[in-house]
Design a protein around this motif. Structure first.
Motif, short mmCIF file in Angstrom:
data_model
loop_
_atom_site.label_atom_id
_atom_site.label_comp_id
_atom_site.label_asym_id
_atom_site.label_seq_id
_atom_site.Cartn_x
_atom_site.Cartn_y
_atom_site.Cartn_z
N GLU A 168 -9.68 -20.38 16.43
CA GLU A 168 -10.33 -20.81 15.19
C GLU A 168 -11.43 -19.85 14.77
OE1 GLU A 168 -11.38 -24.92 14.53
OE2 GLU A 168 -9.85 -25.56 15.96
N TYR A 169 -12.19 -19.36 15.74
CA TYR A 169 -13.26 -18.41 15.45
C TYR A 169 -12.68 -17.14 14.81
CZ TYR A 169 -16.87 -14.90 16.23
OH TYR A 169 -17.77 -13.88 16.05
N LEU A 170 -11.61 -16.62 15.40
CA LEU A 170 -11.00 -15.41 14.86
C LEU A 170 -10.43 -15.67 13.47
CD1 LEU A 170 -9.30 -14.03 18.07
CD2 LEU A 170 -11.27 -13.06 16.89
N MET A 171 -9.79 -16.81 13.27
CA MET A 171 -9.23 -17.14 11.96
C MET A 171 -10.33 -17.26 10.91
SD MET A 171 -5.98 -17.18 12.08
CE MET A 171 -6.32 -15.75 13.07
N ARG A 172 -11.41 -17.91 11.28
CA ARG A 172 -12.52 -18.09 10.35
C ARG A 172 -13.07 -16.73 9.90
NH1 ARG A 172 -15.18 -21.54 13.21
NH2 ARG A 172 -16.45 -20.04 14.33
N ASN A 173 -13.12 -15.78 10.82
CA ASN A 173 -13.72 -14.49 10.49
C ASN A 173 -12.76 -13.49 9.86
OD1 ASN A 173 -16.64 -14.37 11.41
ND2 ASN A 173 -15.62 -15.41 13.09
N PHE A 174 -11.48 -13.62 10.11
CA PHE A 174 -10.55 -12.62 9.58
C PHE A 174 -9.62 -13.14 8.50
CE2 PHE A 174 -11.71 -10.74 13.66
CZ PHE A 174 -12.23 -9.56 13.18
N ALA A 175 -9.21 -14.39 8.56
CA ALA A 175 -8.30 -14.92 7.53
C ALA A 175 -8.98 -14.94 6.18
CB ALA A 175 -7.82 -16.31 7.92
N THR A 176 -10.23 -15.34 6.16
CA THR A 176 -10.93 -15.43 4.89
C THR A 176 -11.14 -14.04 4.28
OG1 THR A 176 -13.03 -15.51 6.08
CG2 THR A 176 -12.08 -17.60 5.37
N GLU A 177 -11.29 -13.01 5.13
CA GLU A 177 -11.44 -11.65 4.62
C GLU A 177 -10.17 -11.17 3.93
OE1 GLU A 177 -12.82 -8.87 7.53
OE2 GLU A 177 -14.55 -10.09 8.05
N SER A 178 -9.01 -11.67 4.36
CA SER A 178 -7.75 -11.25 3.76
C SER A 178 -7.42 -12.08 2.52
CB SER A 178 -6.62 -11.35 4.77
OG SER A 178 -6.36 -12.69 5.09
N GLY A 179 -8.33 -12.98 2.13
CA GLY A 179 -8.14 -13.78 0.94
C GLY A 179 -7.28 -15.02 1.17
N LYS A 180 -7.07 -15.39 2.43
CA LYS A 180 -6.24 -16.55 2.74
C LYS A 180 -7.09 -17.60 3.44
CE LYS A 180 -2.09 -13.82 3.13
NZ LYS A 180 -1.06 -13.29 3.96
N SER A 181 -6.60 -18.81 3.40
CA SER A 181 -7.26 -19.91 4.08
C SER A 181 -6.84 -19.92 5.54
CB SER A 181 -6.85 -21.22 3.42
OG SER A 181 -6.93 -22.28 4.32
N LYS A 182 -7.77 -20.27 6.44
CA LYS A 182 -7.41 -20.32 7.86
C LYS A 182 -6.32 -21.35 8.12
CE LYS A 182 -11.17 -23.41 9.08
NZ LYS A 182 -12.34 -23.63 9.85
N GLY A 183 -6.23 -22.37 7.28
CA GLY A 183 -5.20 -23.40 7.44
C GLY A 183 -3.79 -22.88 7.23
N GLN A 184 -3.65 -21.70 6.64
CA GLN A 184 -2.33 -21.11 6.47
C GLN A 184 -1.80 -20.53 7.78
OE1 GLN A 184 -3.76 -18.88 2.74
NE2 GLN A 184 -1.54 -18.95 2.53
#
Length: 194
Positions: free
Chosen positions: A144-160
């Motif tokens: 979750e930590y990695l998703m929070r920091n990198f998914a949002t940078e790619s313009g996507k939601s971590k829930g994806q």
């Protein structure tokens, strides 16, 4: 003593720093979580709650012996493949290829990067053999930590990229995970993605 999540997150971020430049940030999690998994299961060997078998020659201590050697990438891949084979986890934990010169560089650059990654996970504050807090999902929190920091940078939601923890808890309660009598029990979900 419980392990501090801030120590885990700091180590994850330091690991990301080691990987910068060689690969897309969206791939960091594959390598970092694989090493964190090997470290965690190696530290839990011999504990009553250890569910993963770590074969001879495949532990994190064995990875530490590879530091500074020219065949470090191949050695890491071999150890991870051994754990995957012993636990019916093929194509689950062995999907990150550490002997990849396109991602880690060739020769000395690869040795330096992979040695630095192993050194980060060798820190005493990441000793899971005695620092496990009851009820913590260390690997899930790390993901979750990695998703929070990198998914949002790619313009996507971590829930994806994963099922949120709240949804997972509801599904586990509905499936009756608290009534399970064996870790081998499974639930079939025909609607889950691959």
């Amino acid at each position: 003593m419980a392990i501090k999540k801030s120590d885990i997150y700091r180590s994850l971020w330091d690991s990301c720093d080691q990987l910068r430049g060689g690969m897309d940030a969206s791939l960091y999690k594959d390598y970092i979580l694989t090493l964190l998994f090997v470290k965690y299961v190696s530290d839990r060997v011999g504990k009553p709650d250890a569910l993963i078998e770590v074969p001879q020659g495949c532990s994190f201590e064995d990875l530490k012996k590879l530091r500074g050697t020219k065949d470090i990438g191949e050695g890491i891949d071999t150890a991870i493949a051994g754990i995957a084979e012993a636990n019916d986890l093929k194509n689950v934990i062995d999907r990150a290829y550490f002997n990849d010169s396109e991602k880690f560089g060739r020769g000395a650059k690869m040795v330096k990067t992979l040695t630095a990654l192993i050194n980060i996970f060798s820190r005493e504050e990441l000793n899971f053999s005695r620092n496990r807090a009851d009820g913590d999902d260390i690997l899930g929190d790390a993901y979750e930590y990695l998703m929070r920091n990198f998914a949002t940078e790619s313009g996507k939601s971590k829930g994806q990229f994963y099922t949120p923890a709240e949804v997972s808890r509801v599904v586990a309660a509905v499936a009756g995970v608290s009534r399970a009598t064996s870790p081998k029990q499974t639930v079939y979900d025909p609607t889950c993605g691959l």
